[in-house]
Design an enzyme around this catalytic site. Sequence first.
Site, PDB file in Angstrom:
ATOM      1  N   ALA A  65       0.870  -1.179   0.000  1.00 40.99           N
ATOM      2  CA  ALA A  65       0.000   0.000   0.000  1.00 40.99           C
ATOM      3  C   ALA A  65       0.906   1.229   0.000  1.00 40.99           C
ATOM      4  CB  ALA A  65      -0.868  -0.025   1.245  1.00 40.99           C
ATOM      5  N   GLY A 108       0.661  -4.971   1.020  1.00 41.94           N
ATOM      6  CA  GLY A 108      -0.568  -5.041   0.224  1.00 41.94           C
ATOM      7  C   GLY A 108      -0.339  -5.704  -1.129  1.00 41.94           C
ATOM      8  N   GLU A 111      -0.572  -9.286  -0.454  1.00 40.70           N
ATOM      9  CA  GLU A 111      -1.981  -9.580  -0.149  1.00 40.70           C
ATOM     10  C   GLU A 111      -2.828  -9.573  -1.426  1.00 40.70           C
ATOM     11  OE1 GLU A 111      -1.891  -6.448   2.799  1.00 40.70           O
ATOM     12  OE2 GLU A 111      -2.464  -7.868   4.369  1.00 40.70           O
ATOM     13  N   GLU A 131       5.200  -5.038   6.975  1.00 45.05           N
ATOM     14  CA  GLU A 131       4.544  -3.945   7.705  1.00 45.05           C
ATOM     15  C   GLU A 131       5.123  -3.742   9.101  1.00 45.05           C
ATOM     16  OE1 GLU A 131       2.944  -6.331   6.003  1.00 45.05           O
ATOM     17  OE2 GLU A 131       1.303  -5.482   4.841  1.00 45.05           O
TER      18      GLU A 131
HETATM   19  C1  HXC Z   1       5.032   4.331  -1.298  1.00 46.01           C
HETATM   20  C2  HXC Z   1       6.907   3.359  -2.171  1.00 46.01           C
HETATM   21  C3  HXC Z   1       6.560   2.114  -1.610  1.00 46.01           C
HETATM   22  C4  HXC Z   1       5.349   2.042  -0.861  1.00 46.01           C
HETATM   23  C5  HXC Z   1       8.416   1.867  -2.658  1.00 46.01           C
HETATM   24  N1  HXC Z   1       8.058   3.157  -2.816  1.00 46.01           N
HETATM   25  N2  HXC Z   1       7.517   1.212  -1.923  1.00 46.01           N
HETATM   26  N3  HXC Z   1       6.147   4.434  -2.024  1.00 46.01           N
HETATM   27  N4  HXC Z   1       4.631   3.177  -0.735  1.00 46.01           N
HETATM   28  N5  HXC Z   1       4.894   0.902  -0.306  1.00 46.01           N
HETATM   29  C6  HXC Z   1       8.780   4.205  -3.554  1.00 46.01           C
HETATM   30  C7  HXC Z   1       9.998   4.711  -2.795  1.00 46.01           C
HETATM   31  O1  HXC Z   1       9.614   5.685  -1.853  1.00 46.01           O
HETATM   32  C8  HXC Z   1      10.811   5.281  -3.934  1.00 46.01           C
HETATM   33  O2  HXC Z   1      10.303   6.531  -4.328  1.00 46.01           O
HETATM   34  C9  HXC Z   1      10.558   4.307  -5.055  1.00 46.01           C
HETATM   35  O3  HXC Z   1       9.324   3.659  -4.757  1.00 46.01           O
HETATM   36  C10 HXC Z   1      11.630   3.248  -5.189  1.00 46.01           C
HETATM   37  O4  HXC Z   1      11.799   2.626  -3.943  1.00 46.01           O
HETATM   38  P1  HXC Z   1      13.229   2.457  -3.208  1.00 46.01           P
HETATM   39  O5  HXC Z   1      12.973   2.223  -1.781  1.00 46.01           O
HETATM   40  O6  HXC Z   1      14.127   3.585  -3.558  1.00 46.01           O
HETATM   41  O7  HXC Z   1      13.764   1.123  -3.925  1.00 46.01           O
HETATM   42  P2  HXC Z   1      14.724   0.009  -3.333  1.00 46.01           P
HETATM   43  O8  HXC Z   1      15.870   0.624  -2.590  1.00 46.01           O
HETATM   44  O9  HXC Z   1      15.013  -0.904  -4.495  1.00 46.01           O
HETATM   45  O10 HXC Z   1      13.860  -0.791  -2.262  1.00 46.01           O
HETATM   46  C11 HXC Z   1      12.727  -1.518  -2.678  1.00 46.01           C
HETATM   47  C12 HXC Z   1      11.851  -1.921  -1.451  1.00 46.01           C
HETATM   48  C13 HXC Z   1      11.530  -0.647  -0.630  1.00 46.01           C
HETATM   49  C14 HXC Z   1      12.607  -2.934  -0.592  1.00 46.01           C
HETATM   50  C15 HXC Z   1      10.604  -2.581  -2.003  1.00 46.01           C
HETATM   51  O11 HXC Z   1      10.996   0.346  -1.510  1.00 46.01           O
HETATM   52  C16 HXC Z   1      10.525  -0.879   0.455  1.00 46.01           C
HETATM   53  O12 HXC Z   1      10.858  -1.399   1.497  1.00 46.01           O
HETATM   54  N6  HXC Z   1       9.285  -0.459   0.222  1.00 46.01           N
HETATM   55  C17 HXC Z   1       8.229  -0.539   1.218  1.00 46.01           C
HETATM   56  C18 HXC Z   1       7.744  -1.945   1.386  1.00 46.01           C
HETATM   57  C19 HXC Z   1       6.673  -2.022   2.450  1.00 46.01           C
HETATM   58  O13 HXC Z   1       6.910  -1.725   3.637  1.00 46.01           O
HETATM   59  N7  HXC Z   1       5.452  -2.420   2.049  1.00 46.01           N
HETATM   60  C20 HXC Z   1       4.328  -2.515   2.966  1.00 46.01           C
HETATM   61  C21 HXC Z   1       3.574  -1.215   2.959  1.00 46.01           C
HETATM   62  S1  HXC Z   1       2.279  -1.204   4.150  1.00 46.01           S
HETATM   63  P3  HXC Z   1      11.114   7.897  -4.105  1.00 46.01           P
HETATM   64  O14 HXC Z   1      10.254   8.944  -4.776  1.00 46.01           O
HETATM   65  O15 HXC Z   1      11.188   8.060  -2.624  1.00 46.01           O
HETATM   66  O16 HXC Z   1      12.439   7.673  -4.749  1.00 46.01           O
HETATM   67  C22 HXC Z   1       1.078  -2.129   3.455  1.00 46.01           C
HETATM   68  C23 HXC Z   1      -0.139  -2.296   4.308  1.00 46.01           C
HETATM   69  C24 HXC Z   1      -1.201  -2.960   3.541  1.00 46.01           C
HETATM   70  O17 HXC Z   1       1.171  -2.586   2.382  1.00 46.01           O
HETATM   71  C25 HXC Z   1      -2.526  -2.704   4.171  1.00 46.01           C
HETATM   72  C26 HXC Z   1      -3.639  -2.965   3.236  1.00 46.01           C
HETATM   73  C27 HXC Z   1      -3.890  -1.952   2.198  1.00 46.01           C
END
Ligand code: HXC
Length: 257
Positions: A65, A108, A111, A131
């Site tokens: 998400a 997400g 999921e 998360e």
């Molecule tokens: C918003 C995101 C994002 C996310 C990545 N980006 N994941 N933006 N929400 N979930 C954005 C980053 O901010 C960045 O933009 C760009 O995508 C590239 O990501 P990087 O982090 O620079 O890439 P990398 O170093 O290769 O790392 C990849 C990654 C990391 C390991 C996937 O991005 C990451 O950990 N993302 C979050 C994963 C996460 O926690 N997901 C769960 C979310 S909570 P900018 O503009 O900053 O360069 C969830 C709850 C669900 O899903 C509930 C139900 C809806």
Amino acid sequence: MEFIKVTEQAQPSVALIELNRPKELNALNKQLMEELRDALQALDKNEAVRVIILTGNEQAFAAGADIKQMADKSAIDMLVIDQFSTWDQIRKTKKPLIAAVSGFALGGGCELAMMCDMIMASETARFGQPEIKIGTIPGAGGTQRLTRALGKAKSMELILTGRFLAAEEAHFYGLVNKVVPVEMLLPETFKLAAEIAQLSPIAVQLAKEAINRSFETHLDEGLAYERRNFYLTFASEDQKEGMKAFVEKRKATYVGR
Ligand code: HXC
């Protein structure tokens, strides 16, 4: 559609939806999910479509998400926004929905893949519910669906640490149907879709419903549900055609009636 791309007849009877927010690793913001819901509802009603494939790009199926969209929200904001009603509608898709996953399928994104009926994975696919690392927990079914797929011990490990599961390991645990080289992901997924698309869409839908019911009820009720759907197939032209074709030693042609 700004954040998804829909190809209704990517192959005969098979539609392809591509998540298309590449710079944000297909982070699932509200608009993307609403577009996806609308596309799935339209494809569900489109009789020319029998199977739907949902994919991302090589780098990411979806990295979760949209954290930036959620970060400052209060619990009541989240309640009022009610993003999960969109997810609930997506879950109600009647046609077979196959996820084709390359790269990250996190939070997400994982999921969403698990809400699909089957998951094809490339060798680079990484599944996870990270998360916990941002101070929250899965909210779109991760604690339930991952646990059903992997069992308690592995699910606890992934959800409590935020570790990722590599494609081969996901296959070992039965989370994904098959792991293929990156360049074979879509061809192999289309092959699976085509195999299903040539069968009776009525029988396919009723079978999908019955399998899903097995997760929601106890055995007696599940068996009764299956039996009703089994009887119902006998009201279809497709069942008559399928059995007649078998007896006549020819290939059946299914019309979805
Ligand atoms: C918003 C995101 C994002 C996310 C990545 N980006 N994941 N933006 N929400 N979930 C954005 C980053 O901010 C960045 O933009 C760009 O995508 C590239 O990501 P990087 O982090 O620079 O890439 P990398 O170093 O290769 O790392 C990849 C990654 C990391 C390991 C996937 O991005 C990451 O950990 N993302 C979050 C994963 C996460 O926690 N997901 C769960 C979310 S909570 P900018 O503009 O900053 O360069 C969830 C709850 C669900 O899903 C509930 C139900 C809806």
